[in-house]
Design a protein around this motif. Structure first.
Motif, PDB file in Angstrom:
ATOM      1  N   ARG A   1       0.811  -1.227   0.000  1.00 21.01           N
ATOM      2  CA  ARG A   1       0.000   0.000   0.000  1.00 21.01           C
ATOM      3  C   ARG A   1       0.846   1.281   0.000  1.00 21.01           C
ATOM      4  NH1 ARG A   1      -2.417   1.223   4.224  1.00 21.01           N
ATOM      5  NH2 ARG A   1      -1.394  -0.171   5.731  1.00 21.01           N
ATOM      6  N   ILE A   2       2.144   1.141   0.047  1.00 17.55           N
ATOM      7  CA  ILE A   2       3.020   2.302   0.149  1.00 17.55           C
ATOM      8  C   ILE A   2       3.825   2.473  -1.138  1.00 17.55           C
ATOM      9  CG2 ILE A   2       5.008   3.262   1.392  1.00 17.55           C
ATOM     10  CD1 ILE A   2       4.027   1.765   3.858  1.00 17.55           C
ATOM     11  N   ALA A   3       3.929   3.709  -1.598  1.00 18.50           N
ATOM     12  CA  ALA A   3       4.728   4.008  -2.780  1.00 18.50           C
ATOM     13  C   ALA A   3       5.465   5.324  -2.556  1.00 18.50           C
ATOM     14  CB  ALA A   3       3.852   4.097  -4.023  1.00 18.50           C
ATOM     15  N   VAL A   4       6.601   5.441  -3.200  1.00 19.04           N
ATOM     16  CA  VAL A   4       7.354   6.691  -3.169  1.00 19.04           C
ATOM     17  C   VAL A   4       7.684   7.079  -4.598  1.00 19.04           C
ATOM     18  CG1 VAL A   4       9.530   5.446  -2.778  1.00 19.04           C
ATOM     19  CG2 VAL A   4       9.374   7.885  -2.244  1.00 19.04           C
ATOM     20  N   THR A   5       7.550   8.360  -4.898  1.00 17.52           N
ATOM     21  CA  THR A   5       7.918   8.866  -6.216  1.00 17.52           C
ATOM     22  C   THR A   5       8.997   9.919  -6.049  1.00 17.52           C
ATOM     23  OG1 THR A   5       6.165  10.536  -6.124  1.00 17.52           O
ATOM     24  CG2 THR A   5       5.626   8.429  -7.167  1.00 17.52           C
ATOM     25  N   LEU A   6       9.861  10.023  -7.038  1.00 21.08           N
ATOM     26  CA  LEU A   6      10.969  10.963  -6.999  1.00 21.08           C
ATOM     27  C   LEU A   6      11.038  11.731  -8.303  1.00 21.08           C
ATOM     28  CD1 LEU A   6      13.655  12.100  -5.813  1.00 21.08           C
ATOM     29  CD2 LEU A   6      14.795  10.101  -6.824  1.00 21.08           C
ATOM     30  N   ASN A   7      11.101  13.045  -8.208  1.00 18.62           N
ATOM     31  CA  ASN A   7      11.292  13.909  -9.366  1.00 18.62           C
ATOM     32  C   ASN A   7      12.605  14.655  -9.148  1.00 18.62           C
ATOM     33  OD1 ASN A   7      11.305  16.136 -11.173  1.00 18.62           O
ATOM     34  ND2 ASN A   7       9.086  16.066 -11.344  1.00 18.62           N
ATOM     35  N   LYS A   8      13.654  14.176  -9.792  1.00 17.45           N
ATOM     36  CA  LYS A   8      14.981  14.775  -9.571  1.00 17.45           C
ATOM     37  C   LYS A   8      15.073  16.187 -10.130  1.00 17.45           C
ATOM     38  CE  LYS A   8      17.290  11.426 -11.426  1.00 17.45           C
ATOM     39  NZ  LYS A   8      18.448  10.680 -11.971  1.00 17.45           N
ATOM     40  N   THR A   9      14.382  16.423 -11.224  1.00 17.20           N
ATOM     41  CA  THR A   9      14.441  17.744 -11.847  1.00 17.20           C
ATOM     42  C   THR A   9      13.864  18.801 -10.912  1.00 17.20           C
ATOM     43  OG1 THR A   9      14.253  16.746 -14.038  1.00 17.20           O
ATOM     44  CG2 THR A   9      13.766  19.108 -13.844  1.00 17.20           C
ATOM     45  N   ALA A  10      12.729  18.471 -10.333  1.00 15.85           N
ATOM     46  CA  ALA A  10      12.050  19.405  -9.432  1.00 15.85           C
ATOM     47  C   ALA A  10      12.581  19.293  -8.004  1.00 15.85           C
ATOM     48  CB  ALA A  10      10.548  19.155  -9.457  1.00 15.85           C
ATOM     49  N   LYS A  11      13.393  18.281  -7.746  1.00 11.48           N
ATOM     50  CA  LYS A  11      13.940  18.038  -6.410  1.00 11.48           C
ATOM     51  C   LYS A  11      12.841  17.858  -5.384  1.00 11.48           C
ATOM     52  CE  LYS A  11      17.023  21.427  -6.633  1.00 11.48           C
ATOM     53  NZ  LYS A  11      18.118  22.346  -6.303  1.00 11.48           N
ATOM     54  N   HIS A  12      11.905  16.977  -5.696  1.00  8.56           N
ATOM     55  CA  HIS A  12      10.911  16.634  -4.689  1.00  8.56           C
ATOM     56  C   HIS A  12      10.558  15.157  -4.766  1.00  8.56           C
ATOM     57  CE1 HIS A  12       7.325  16.450  -7.254  1.00  8.56           C
ATOM     58  NE2 HIS A  12       7.633  17.626  -7.765  1.00  8.56           N
ATOM     59  N   PHE A  13      10.141  14.633  -3.647  1.00  6.76           N
ATOM     60  CA  PHE A  13       9.739  13.228  -3.555  1.00  6.76           C
ATOM     61  C   PHE A  13       8.534  13.129  -2.631  1.00  6.76           C
ATOM     62  CE2 PHE A  13      12.030  12.205   0.518  1.00  6.76           C
ATOM     63  CZ  PHE A  13      12.791  13.352   0.618  1.00  6.76           C
ATOM     64  N   SER A  14       7.717  12.132  -2.870  1.00  4.60           N
ATOM     65  CA  SER A  14       6.437  12.026  -2.170  1.00  4.60           C
ATOM     66  C   SER A  14       6.196  10.604  -1.698  1.00  4.60           C
ATOM     67  CB  SER A  14       5.283  12.447  -3.083  1.00  4.60           C
ATOM     68  OG  SER A  14       5.427  13.788  -3.515  1.00  4.60           O
ATOM     69  N   LEU A  15       5.486  10.516  -0.577  1.00  2.00           N
ATOM     70  CA  LEU A  15       5.041   9.232  -0.036  1.00  2.00           C
ATOM     71  C   LEU A  15       3.544   9.108  -0.277  1.00  2.00           C
ATOM     72  CD1 LEU A  15       5.720   6.692   1.753  1.00  2.00           C
ATOM     73  CD2 LEU A  15       4.937   8.074   3.699  1.00  2.00           C
ATOM     74  N   HIS A  16       3.132   7.978  -0.818  1.00  2.00           N
ATOM     75  CA  HIS A  16       1.725   7.729  -1.087  1.00  2.00           C
ATOM     76  C   HIS A  16       1.304   6.482  -0.304  1.00  2.00           C
ATOM     77  CE1 HIS A  16       1.866  10.329  -4.817  1.00  2.00           C
ATOM     78  NE2 HIS A  16       3.149  10.042  -4.652  1.00  2.00           N
ATOM     79  N   ILE A  17       0.260   6.637   0.499  1.00  2.25           N
ATOM     80  CA  ILE A  17      -0.297   5.497   1.215  1.00  2.25           C
ATOM     81  C   ILE A  17      -1.732   5.322   0.745  1.00  2.25           C
ATOM     82  CG2 ILE A  17      -0.786   4.445   3.459  1.00  2.25           C
ATOM     83  CD1 ILE A  17       1.206   6.405   4.706  1.00  2.25           C
ATOM     84  N   THR A  18      -2.045   4.180   0.207  1.00  2.00           N
ATOM     85  CA  THR A  18      -3.412   3.903  -0.260  1.00  2.00           C
ATOM     86  C   THR A  18      -4.137   3.047   0.775  1.00  2.00           C
ATOM     87  OG1 THR A  18      -2.668   1.944  -1.460  1.00  2.00           O
ATOM     88  CG2 THR A  18      -2.730   4.023  -2.680  1.00  2.00           C
ATOM     89  N   GLU A  19      -5.463   3.108   0.698  1.00  2.00           N
ATOM     90  CA  GLU A  19      -6.315   2.290   1.591  1.00  2.00           C
ATOM     91  C   GLU A  19      -5.856   2.404   3.037  1.00  2.00           C
ATOM     92  OE1 GLU A  19      -6.511  -0.986  -1.979  1.00  2.00           O
ATOM     93  OE2 GLU A  19      -6.598  -1.709   0.069  1.00  2.00           O
ATOM     94  N   THR A  20      -5.787   3.619   3.516  1.00  2.00           N
ATOM     95  CA  THR A  20      -5.253   3.844   4.852  1.00  2.00           C
ATOM     96  C   THR A  20      -6.056   3.115   5.918  1.00  2.00           C
ATOM     97  OG1 THR A  20      -6.527   5.898   4.988  1.00  2.00           O
ATOM     98  CG2 THR A  20      -4.211   6.068   4.318  1.00  2.00           C
ATOM     99  N   GLN A  21      -5.329   2.728   6.963  1.00  2.00           N
ATOM    100  CA  GLN A  21      -5.918   2.017   8.094  1.00  2.00           C
ATOM    101  C   GLN A  21      -5.557   2.762   9.377  1.00  2.00           C
ATOM    102  OE1 GLN A  21      -4.107  -1.843   7.678  1.00  2.00           O
ATOM    103  NE2 GLN A  21      -5.011  -2.189   5.656  1.00  2.00           N
ATOM    104  N   PRO A  22      -6.350   2.598  10.423  1.00  2.00           N
ATOM    105  CA  PRO A  22      -6.045   3.308  11.683  1.00  2.00           C
ATOM    106  C   PRO A  22      -4.619   3.057  12.178  1.00  2.00           C
ATOM    107  CG  PRO A  22      -8.248   2.406  11.786  1.00  2.00           C
ATOM    108  CD  PRO A  22      -7.643   1.893  10.501  1.00  2.00           C
ATOM    109  N   GLU A  23      -4.083   1.884  11.925  1.00  2.00           N
ATOM    110  CA  GLU A  23      -2.709   1.593  12.378  1.00  2.00           C
ATOM    111  C   GLU A  23      -1.643   2.319  11.563  1.00  2.00           C
ATOM    112  OE1 GLU A  23      -5.109  -0.594  11.695  1.00  2.00           O
ATOM    113  OE2 GLU A  23      -4.362  -2.315  10.560  1.00  2.00           O
ATOM    114  N   ASP A  24      -2.065   3.009  10.501  1.00  2.00           N
ATOM    115  CA  ASP A  24      -1.122   3.873   9.772  1.00  2.00           C
ATOM    116  C   ASP A  24      -0.899   5.197  10.497  1.00  2.00           C
ATOM    117  OD1 ASP A  24      -2.552   2.851   6.594  1.00  2.00           O
ATOM    118  OD2 ASP A  24      -0.845   2.012   7.682  1.00  2.00           O
ATOM    119  N   SER A  25      -1.721   5.480  11.495  1.00  2.00           N
ATOM    120  CA  SER A  25      -1.578   6.723  12.246  1.00  2.00           C
ATOM    121  C   SER A  25      -0.229   6.751  12.956  1.00  2.00           C
ATOM    122  CB  SER A  25      -2.706   6.854  13.282  1.00  2.00           C
ATOM    123  OG  SER A  25      -3.962   6.937  12.649  1.00  2.00           O
TER     124      SER A  25
END
Lengths: 114, 114
Positions: free
Chosen positions: A61-85
């Motif tokens: 359920r976890i993914a990370v994306t990286l944009n080197k040109t823009a110098k940013h990266f993101s964490l994506h969590i799908t189908e979140t659950q209370p234990e992700d808190s």
């Protein structure tokens, strides 16, 4: 030196929704980007990482994306659950022929409501 | 199977009374780190050892010292704790690869200064 900005500082979602946390870094030489999850009273736990030769990485359920040109990266969590808190930290480092230290973002508190 | 172990998990000391926190690892990693983490903040690197080479961050107070008697153990000594030193202290380890090193954190020691 490296500077890492992380947004948002707090994120509230309903169970089952997706959550996205974004980070930007300043040093274009940075090439390693880990994400840590820290639960209350515990040490940070590595959940996923990405190196600069890869644009995206996924682990269930976890993914990370990286944009080197823009110098940013993101964490994506799908189908979140209370234990992700938890608090999530992004970090950046420059790996070279020696070794490197991590520069952390300030963290995002994720609250997943049932 | 614990990989980075910190003892004690909670430590109470008196203002000005020296205290030692310990960290051990079963990963045989050559780098060990000490971080200070205050409430709602990111971990702040105090110093680290690359094998026996000690590296102090520029803004780490002289009140903080460290020892690494062997590969497996590392100690954090606070010579005269002040109220401002109350925090979670995190130990982490990594193996030098030159490609960006994953740091593995212990559970932390929460220090209370009375």
């Amino acid at each position: 030196g490296e500077n890492v900005e992380q947004h948002p500082s707090t994120l509230s979602v309903q169970e089952g929704d997706s959550a996205v946390i974004k980070c930007t870094y300043s040093d274009s030489a940075s090439n390693y980007f880990p994400w840590y999850k820290q639960e209350l009273g515990k040490g940070p736990q590595l959940i996923i990482d990405i190196r600069s030769n890869v644009g995206e990485k996924k682990d269930q359920r976890i993914a990370v994306t990286l944009n080197k040109t823009a110098k940013h990266f993101s964490l994506h969590i799908t189908e979140t659950q209370p234990e992700d808190s938890a608090v999530y930290f992004c970090a950046a480092s420059i790996g070279n022929s020696g070794y490197s230290t991590l520069t952390f973002g300030k963290g995002t508190m994720l609250l997943v409501s049932p | 199977d614990a990989m980075v172990i910190q003892n004690p998990r909670y430590q109470v000391t008196q203002f000005g009374k020296p205290v030692t926190l310990s960290c051990s690892q079963t990963l045989n990693h050559n780098v060990m780190y000490w971080y200070q983490q205050k409430s709602s903040q990111a971990p702040k690197l105090l110093f680290h050892y690359y094998d026996k080479d000690f590296n102090n961050e520029a803004d780490t107070p002289d009140n903080f010292q460290s020892r690494r008697p062997n590969t497996s153990f590392c100690f954090l000594d606070i010579r005269s704790p002040g109220l401002g030193d109350a925090a979670m202290y995190l130990c982490a380890t990594s193996r030098v690869t030159g490609l960006g090193e994953t740091q593995y954190f212990g559970p932390g020691t929460r220090l209370l200064v009375l």
